[in-house]
Write a protein that holds these residues in place. Structure first.
Motif, PDB file in Angstrom:
ATOM      1  N   GLU A 539      -9.977   5.434  -7.595  1.00 15.66           N
ATOM      2  CA  GLU A 539      -8.747   6.123  -7.986  1.00 15.66           C
ATOM      3  C   GLU A 539      -8.970   7.612  -8.195  1.00 15.66           C
ATOM      4  O   GLU A 539      -8.010   8.372  -8.312  1.00 15.66           O
ATOM      5  CB  GLU A 539      -8.169   5.476  -9.240  1.00 15.66           C
ATOM      6  CG  GLU A 539      -7.584   4.100  -8.970  1.00 15.66           C
ATOM      7  CD  GLU A 539      -6.975   3.473 -10.204  1.00 15.66           C
ATOM      8  OE1 GLU A 539      -6.876   4.191 -11.224  1.00 15.66           O
ATOM      9  OE2 GLU A 539      -6.599   2.295 -10.153  1.00 15.66           O
ATOM     10  N   SER A 612      -7.919   2.168  -2.744  1.00 17.37           N
ATOM     11  CA  SER A 612      -7.725   3.193  -3.771  1.00 17.37           C
ATOM     12  C   SER A 612      -8.217   4.552  -3.291  1.00 17.37           C
ATOM     13  O   SER A 612      -7.586   5.583  -3.531  1.00 17.37           O
ATOM     14  CB  SER A 612      -8.448   2.792  -5.068  1.00 17.37           C
ATOM     15  OG  SER A 612      -7.916   1.590  -5.572  1.00 17.37           O
ATOM     16  N   CYS A 628       3.266   8.544  -6.877  1.00 15.95           N
ATOM     17  CA  CYS A 628       3.531   7.113  -6.724  1.00 15.95           C
ATOM     18  C   CYS A 628       2.349   6.297  -7.222  1.00 15.95           C
ATOM     19  O   CYS A 628       1.225   6.773  -7.295  1.00 15.95           O
ATOM     20  CB  CYS A 628       3.824   6.773  -5.259  1.00 15.95           C
ATOM     21  SG  CYS A 628       2.388   6.866  -4.185  1.00 15.95           S
ATOM     22  N   SER A 629       2.617   5.062  -7.560  1.00 16.01           N
ATOM     23  CA  SER A 629       1.578   4.146  -8.022  1.00 16.01           C
ATOM     24  C   SER A 629       0.826   3.570  -6.830  1.00 16.01           C
ATOM     25  O   SER A 629       1.401   3.354  -5.757  1.00 16.01           O
ATOM     26  CB  SER A 629       2.203   3.011  -8.834  1.00 16.01           C
ATOM     27  OG  SER A 629       1.240   2.025  -9.125  1.00 16.01           O
ATOM     28  N   THR A 631      -0.893   0.612  -7.055  1.00 21.23           N
ATOM     29  CA  THR A 631      -0.738  -0.843  -7.099  1.00 21.23           C
ATOM     30  C   THR A 631       0.680  -1.242  -6.718  1.00 21.23           C
ATOM     31  O   THR A 631       1.650  -0.546  -7.034  1.00 21.23           O
ATOM     32  CB  THR A 631      -1.055  -1.362  -8.512  1.00 21.23           C
ATOM     33  OG1 THR A 631      -0.180  -0.733  -9.449  1.00 21.23           O
ATOM     34  CG2 THR A 631      -2.503  -1.048  -8.870  1.00 21.23           C
ATOM     35  N   ASN A 633       2.273  -1.134  -4.030  1.00 16.42           N
ATOM     36  CA  ASN A 633       2.961  -0.099  -3.251  1.00 16.42           C
ATOM     37  C   ASN A 633       3.138  -0.599  -1.819  1.00 16.42           C
ATOM     38  O   ASN A 633       2.154  -0.839  -1.117  1.00 16.42           O
ATOM     39  CB  ASN A 633       2.141   1.193  -3.265  1.00 16.42           C
ATOM     40  CG  ASN A 633       2.905   2.370  -2.687  1.00 16.42           C
ATOM     41  OD1 ASN A 633       3.748   2.222  -1.812  1.00 16.42           O
ATOM     42  ND2 ASN A 633       2.604   3.560  -3.186  1.00 16.42           N
ATOM     43  N   ASP A 996       8.235  -3.931  -3.263  1.00 19.07           N
ATOM     44  CA  ASP A 996       6.836  -3.938  -3.664  1.00 19.07           C
ATOM     45  C   ASP A 996       6.073  -4.822  -2.702  1.00 19.07           C
ATOM     46  O   ASP A 996       6.641  -5.605  -1.953  1.00 19.07           O
ATOM     47  CB  ASP A 996       6.649  -4.398  -5.117  1.00 19.07           C
ATOM     48  CG  ASP A 996       7.160  -5.809  -5.343  1.00 19.07           C
ATOM     49  OD1 ASP A 996       6.656  -6.725  -4.665  1.00 19.07           O
ATOM     50  OD2 ASP A 996       8.058  -5.992  -6.179  1.00 19.07           O
TER      51      ASP A 996
END
Length: 1003
Positions: A539, A612, A628-629, A631, A633, A996
């Motif tokens: 990340e 990631s 944005c996230s 996870t 996604n 999602d």
């Protein structure tokens, strides 16, 4: 017939019978330092280029034949013959002169274009990695010389014959030379038999064969015609320089249409004269046929394409297939690799995690092995502790040192200082960027590979990195101990999910704990811990590699080089560490991606990295929104997720993923197929041998010139010499510019032809005193307008710089030809306005200013009775000349005015265009006023007050053109897209909020 050049092939030296030292002495080279650049240049002069002779090149007679074997030229030759047959020798001579001039211009331009393409084909030929001046450099393969140290690996096409001196599981495909279908495993053993068959010369590799497995280094022994392939063949297969591109096909169709239209017009002329053949009728029919032919089109197209290829080379994009030049303008989606394309490909190890010690931070950049290592301890909520303990070089826990030992030895990269005075002792590296990063880390920790080798570690076997297993392992024998020979160790590195499956133990300080205990939950718990720590690194935008090792007890009687099974070797490993490596994005990547969004082009990242890591880089370069996230996604998927979906499920997705991690070659092909099913036009980048299927499947395949394998380059349409994503965007912009310019000058030339036909066909209604039709324009006037007046400005249009809206317009449809609805409408409207104004001027001179008498036999020559007709004809000619030149300025833009101060000022950026306009304006006067030339050749005479009509017609045309463009801007759909990078980002955020990845997988 030219005599064939004799190829000198010297007697063969049996290098396979010489030791490595003997070969190095023979060529005065050094296996570590290679040749110097100066020595390589001298040897290139002595031995010649590393290429096969007699490879065709550019054939001048073929280029000349293409200029003459043309439907447009055939019509002109027929017109020449008819002119001579009707005893109109002046007109026939002029037409013949025009044919010769046109062929000469076309020949010169196309011959130069062919030479340009030949040079570019040489530039895009396979490259060679050699050691020169103690550094690893990439050179064109034809620059390799005997004595160079050649480096090659899996997927490379070997560029010259070499004597091997360093081999790691090398296997080559020599079917081209020996016919043997199975790969040949190479070694370094000396061969005593001089006449040993090629297939048994295991310490040699040969030019044009392919590396199937492993890697090696060798001393180049023979190049060019002295290689084994050069002894068998005297020529290479000539690259087809006569490839028929979509543009050429469209132009050929247009030529046949024009030929048909010319025949119809000739029939109309004879029908008006009741099919009574006379010299005058025949000449008029010839004039009408000539008027519809854009004689300069071939030369203009050739010049534009040649200039486009050169421009592409200037922006570091080598065009290998001419058709791709046209295709670039239609690209709607770009599928790009990450490493080296979007990023700098300068990997630096910045984080490390050990189960027993926690996180470490490493400082320093690039290849310089200078920096400190700090122990940070465990992380809390994926945030690293700030309390750090510096680890002195050469110290640390046993676990820490063993991990650095694995990073150093499971590694083929080399790191050393250059000894040349001009380099000032700079550090240089040879090898894969990831391995270089690990080697630099090992140096910082005092575990440099040369030091470990000096301590007694010996490489026994290697299983190289394989894209199918995504890991690499080596077998080393440790230093000898007091009890005898040293222990054997297996070191392993690779993708975490591929390495963790090979591990059955993990290192807890000095204790090796089992992952497969009685409880059965140890592995699951440990893997969850690894995933947590891996995500903490990933990340942060880090690429995560995993290290493992184990002691190895070889079974008795087993050959450790040839009898080891990879799956057995890479088992029961002990997990050591996670290494976080950072490859910073290129500074120009983010602006280039945003420019793609402004141009209606969407960018996908297809990479082998962890999701990631890929997502973090994608955020930095704006492929996905940075807020944005990661996870759940829907825009981010792994190859496993994407590959598990059926085509029907993929087609139901509103948006295809923008990031696909852990990509395999099959995943890339599947993504291209999904895009094609949506009728999208795809450009795909690739560098490895496994990328060849996707490069061929894409509409435009783009290979990396520096890091790409030779197989990938040969499969691609375009090769980037700088491996930079921004260069792809430049290439797309150049492709759009070229296609737009071709449309501009085709519309401009055809408008001129429409105007001429308009004048000539209506002119059939005007009869002289004998009842014969009077030519509003003579055949020579028409030819002069087509070749001299309109062709040079059209060439200038072909060289126009890109418009400001070039990358704000949507990609054109792949099926869209040159003649879109708007282009056809433009050429008809502009052509009819020009024709109407010219014919109006012709009519006013005859019927308003004069008495309407057209004399007798005015088509054949000048007489006092024909003075009015000749003045009217000169007026129409001058009028059409200035209208054509004014229309050239109109043609610079389909919608925007060409007569604003800003637009006129920008003319100075295109010297060819404004100089050709000025020259066209000046040439009118000698043609009209030189005695003899005006009456006898052009069939018109000097004018005076008629210039007022010419000026009025020009002003009216400009006003009508501006009004027409205003109507198009007012009532037609805008050319620019109603989207930009900000709207694209917002659209992605909206899509992510409504979907999602779990919902997608359920679908």
């Amino acid at each position: 017939m030219p005599k064939k050049k004799k190829i000198n092939v010297e007697p063969e030296t049996p290098f396979h019978t010489l030791t490595v030292d003997q070969v190095a002495e023979y060529y005065s080279t050094n296996t570590l330092e290679g040749l110097t650049s100066e020595e390589a240049t001298k040897r290139l002069t002595i031995y010649g280029s590393n290429e096969l002779q007699g490879n065709g090149g550019v054939k001048w007679y073929k280029v000349l034949w293409r200029q003459l074997a043309n439907a447009l030229i055939v019509i002109l030759l027929i017109a020449t013959a008819l002119s001579f047959a009707t005893t109109d020798y002046a007109e026939g001579g002029v037409i013949l002169f025009i044919v010769i001039t046109n062929a000469t211009i076309g020949f010169w331009q196309e011959y130069n274009a062919e030479q340009t393409m030949e040079a570019l084909r040489n530039m895009s030929s396979p490259t060679a990695q050699v050691i020169r001046d103690e550094a690893n450099v990439t050179i064109p393969n034809n620059q390799a010389v005997p004595g160079d140290i050649l480096i090659f690996e899996d997927g490379d096409v070997i560029g010259a014959d070499c004597r091997l001196f360093e081999v790691f599981n090398l296997e080559t495909d020599e079917a081209l030379l020996t016919g043997e279908s199975l790969p040949v495993q190479k070694n370094l053993e000396l061969i005593e038999m001089v006449d040993q068959p090629l297939g048994d010369r295991l310490n040699m590799v040969f030019a044009s064969t392919t590396v199937v497995k492993g890697r090696a280094k060798g001393i180049i022994t023979n190049t060019g015609m002295q290689t084994q392939i050069g002894r068998i063949a005297t020529t290479l297969l000539e690259v087809d320089s006569n490839e028929t591109t979509p543009l050429q096909k469209r132009l050929n169709k247009m030529a046949y249409f024009i030929l048909l239209a010319a025949i119809i017009l000739v029939i109309i002329v004879f029908a008006v004269h009741k099919f009574q053949y006379t010299n005058e009728v025949a000449i008029y029919a010839i004039s009408v046929a000539i008027a519809i032919i854009p004689e300069g089109l071939v030369a203009v197209v050739t010049l534009t394409m040649a200039f486009g290829v050169r421009r592409m080379a200037e922006v570091k994009a080598i065009v290998r297939r001419l058709s791709s030049l046209e295709s670039l303008g239609a690209v709607t989606n770009i599928c790009s690799d990450k490493t080296g394309t979007l990023t700098q490909s300068k990997m630096v190890a910045v984080r490390m995690w050990l189960p027993s010690d926690g996180f470490y931070r490493i400082t320093g950049t690039g290849f310089i092995p200078e920096g400190d290592i700090y122990r940070q301890g465990e992380s809390k909520n994926n945030e690293f502790e700030m309390q750090e303990e510096q680890i002195p070089t050469g110290t640390g826990s046993d676990h820490f040192l063993r991990a650095l030992q694995a990073a150093s030895l499971c590694n083929m990269a080399e790191l050393r200082r250059a000894q040349r005075p001009e380099s000032s002792g700079e550090w240089c590296a040879i090898g894969d960027p990831t391995e270089i990063a690990l080697q630099v880390l090992a140096y910082k920790a005092g575990m440099a590979k040369p030091d470990l080798l000096d301590q007694g570690f010996k490489l026994v076997a290697e299983f190289p990195f394989d894209s199918t297993v995504k890991r690499m392992s080596v077998l080393y024998q440790g230093p000898d101990s007091e009890n005898g020979a040293g222990d054997y160790f297996i070191f392993l590195k690779g993708a975490t999910e591929r390495v963790i499956g090979c591990c059955t133990y993990w290192r807890d300080e000095d204790i090796e704990r089992s992952l497969d205990g009685k409880e059965g939950t140890e592995r699951e718990t440990f893997e969850d811990l690894i995933v947590e720590k891996m995500n903490a690194l990933a990340e942060k935008g880090l690429r995560v590699l995993t290290l493992a090792y184990r002691k190895f007890d070889p079974p008795p009687g087993v050959d450790l080089v040839h009898d080891l099974n990879r799956s057995e070797v890479e088992s029961e490993m002990v997990f050591l560490a996670l290494i976080g490596i950072y490859d910073p994005p290129r500074a120009e990547s983010r602006p280039a991606v945003l420019e793609c969004y402004d141009a209606g082009i969407r960018v996908h990242m297809l990479t082998g990295d962890h999701p990631s890591t890929a997502a973090a880089i994608a955020k930095e370069v704006a492929i996905i929104p940075d807020d944005c996230s990661i996870t759940n996604n829907p825009l981010i998927m792994t190859a496993g997720q994407f590959d598990s979906m059926t085509d029907e499920a993929i087609d139901k997705l509103v948006e295809l993923p923008r990031v696909v991690a852990r990509c395999s070659p099959d995943t890339k092909v599947k993504m291209i197929s999904a895009l094609h099913r949506r009728n999208l036009f795809v450009a795909m980048t690739g560098d490895g041998v496994n990328d060849s299927p996707s490069l061929k499947a894409a509409n435009v395949g783009i290979a990396m010139g520096q890091s790409g394998s030779d197989v990938a380059k040969q499969a691609a349409d375009i090769v980037l010499t700088d491996d930079n994503f921004a260069t792809i965007v430049h290439a797309v912009a150049e492709g759009r510019r070229i296609f737009a310019n071709i449309q501009k000058f085709v519309q401009n030339l055809m408008s001129c032809n429409v105007a001429e036909i308009f004048v000539l066909i209506i002119g059939l209604a005007y009869k002289d005193d004998s009842g014969s039709a009077v030519f509003p324009m003579s055949a020579v006037q028409i030819l002069f307008l087509n070749m001299i007046t309109s062709s040079p400005p059209a060439m200038g249009l072909g060289l126009e710089p890109a418009s400001e809206q070039n990358m704000q317009e949507p990609p054109r449809s792949a099926k869209q030809g040159l003649f879109s609805f708007e282009v056809i409408m433009d050429l008809l409207v502009y052509g009819c306005i020009q024709g109407l104004l010219s014919f109006a001027a012709f009519s006013i001179v005859i019927f308003v200013i004069n008495d309407g008498s057209l004399g007798h036999d005015c088509n054949a020559g000048f007489s006092e009775s024909c003075r009015t007709a000749f003045r009217a004809r000169a007026t129409a000619y001058a009028c059409l000349t200035y209208l054509i030149l004014a229309h050239t300025i109109n043609s610079r833009s389909q919608r925007q005015s060409g007569w604003t101060p800003k637009a006129l000022k920008s003319l100075k950026n295109n010297k060819v265009l404004w100089l050709s306009i000025v020259a066209g304006c000046i040439l009118v006067f000698p043609v009209i006023y030189i005695p003899g030339l005006n009456h006898d050749v052009f069939k018109h005479s000097a004018i005076s007050y008629e210039w007022g009509l010419v000026a009025a017609a020009t002003v009216i045309f400009i006003a009508a053109s501006e009004f027409y463009k205003w109507c198009k801007r007012r009532f037609m759909k805008p050319l620019t897209i109603a989207s930009n990078s900000s709207l694209e980002m917002e659209r992605m955020r909206t899509y992510m909020s409504q979907n999602d990845s779990m919902d997608i997988m359920k679908q």
